[in-house]
Design an enzyme around this catalytic site. Structure first.
Site, PDB file in Angstrom:
ATOM      1  N   GLY A   1       8.616   0.191   0.745  1.00 34.05           N
ATOM      2  CA  GLY A   1       9.040  -0.835   1.685  1.00 34.05           C
ATOM      3  C   GLY A   1       8.700  -0.578   3.135  1.00 34.05           C
TER       4      GLY A   1
ATOM      5  N   GLY B   1       0.808  -1.204   0.000  1.00 40.45           N
ATOM      6  CA  GLY B   1       0.000   0.000   0.000  1.00 40.45           C
ATOM      7  C   GLY B   1       0.844   1.256   0.000  1.00 40.45           C
ATOM      8  N   ASN B   2       0.220   2.372  -0.299  1.00 44.22           N
ATOM      9  CA  ASN B   2       0.940   3.641  -0.283  1.00 44.22           C
ATOM     10  C   ASN B   2      -0.027   4.784  -0.056  1.00 44.22           C
ATOM     11  OD1 ASN B   2       0.109   4.123  -3.270  1.00 44.22           O
ATOM     12  ND2 ASN B   2       1.327   2.247  -3.347  1.00 44.22           N
TER      13      ASN B   2
ATOM     14  N   GLU C   1       4.090   3.865  -6.952  1.00 40.06           N
ATOM     15  CA  GLU C   1       2.835   4.458  -7.427  1.00 40.06           C
ATOM     16  C   GLU C   1       2.854   5.987  -7.377  1.00 40.06           C
ATOM     17  OE1 GLU C   1       0.657   3.005  -9.017  1.00 40.06           O
ATOM     18  OE2 GLU C   1       0.161   1.026  -8.219  1.00 40.06           O
TER      19      GLU C   1
ATOM     20  N   HIS D   1      -5.764  -5.542  -7.173  1.00 37.64           N
ATOM     21  CA  HIS D   1      -4.812  -4.600  -6.581  1.00 37.64           C
ATOM     22  C   HIS D   1      -5.427  -3.734  -5.481  1.00 37.64           C
ATOM     23  CE1 HIS D   1      -1.100  -1.905  -7.668  1.00 37.64           C
ATOM     24  NE2 HIS D   1      -1.088  -2.313  -6.408  1.00 37.64           N
TER      25      HIS D   1
ATOM     26  N   HIS E   1      -3.883   4.327  -1.101  1.00 40.56           N
ATOM     27  CA  HIS E   1      -4.018   3.104  -1.895  1.00 40.56           C
ATOM     28  C   HIS E   1      -3.734   1.913  -0.987  1.00 40.56           C
ATOM     29  CE1 HIS E   1      -3.574  -0.059  -4.737  1.00 40.56           C
ATOM     30  NE2 HIS E   1      -2.258  -0.097  -4.668  1.00 40.56           N
TER      31      HIS E   1
END
Length: 201
Positions: free
Chosen positions: A48, A30-31, A78, A164, A97
């Site tokens: 990471g 995720g981000n 992303e 995703h 996300h």
């Protein structure tokens, strides 16, 4: 990192830890990001790092093309998608996300996610679109599809990616994270309703 940017980073930390606690993102996936006001820059999660262990230092500053401007670590893969969303959604100041399980399960059908609850119908302008990108990153080749979605629904708070998860946007990090939770709840209810219907209950 200036004090105003640090405050934005602290909001991102709150959003990350809430998403982890709510079970919509585990591990180091995720981000998240947030727009830096009055500049074509954003704070993004370093690649990471885990939502659970987030600190203000877990984020780096990049431009909207994902180029590192300040901070230690590599920006999330992303970052380009986040930058695109800030360009085409001027009212949105944060992107979340997450690889949430029910949303991924629903998105595997390729269908839009119907607003299955009154809460969703009251909060969202239309059903959530599902975008099929056959890769782990939304690359520039797929940007026209994202742009088309937001040209039709400028106030859309998020969409799904096949296999995703969720891409949610909001006025700030907390707002975007709440949207991600609502999308996951909506997907969960949609799947449960489909199961009940199949059982004929």
């Amino acid at each position: 990192m200036t004090e105003d940017v640090k405050k934005i980073a602290e909001e991102l930390v709150i959003a990350c830890k809430r998403a982890y606690t709510r079970g919509i993102q585990t591990g180091s996936g995720g981000n998240v990001s947030a727009r830096i006001p009055d500049r074509d820059l954003m704070l993004v999660k370093a690649s990471g790092s885990s939502f659970a262990d987030s600190t203000p230092e877990s984020f780096v500053i990049t431009d909207f093309d994902g180029n590192l401007v300040e901070g230690k670590g590599k920006p999330t893969r992303e970052a380009l998608l986040h930058g695109l969303l800030y360009r085409i959604c001027p009212k949105m100041n944060s992107v979340v996300h997450v690889h949430s399980p029910y949303s991924i399960a629903w998105a595997s059908t390729g269908k839009k996610l119907t607003r299955t609850t009154w809460h969703a119908k009251l909060k969202v302008c239309t059903d959530y679109p599902t975008l099929d990108v056959p890769a782990a990153v939304v690359e520039k080749d797929y940007f026209p599809f994202v742009e088309k979605i937001y040209s039709e629904y400028p106030e859309l708070p998020g969409f799904l990616l096949v296999d995703h998860g969720i891409v949610a946007v909001g006025k700030d990090a907390i707002d975007a994270e709440h949207t991600a939770e609502l999308m996951e709840e909506t997907a969960q209810v949609a799947i449960l309703k489909a199961a009940v219907s199949k059982l004929g209950l």
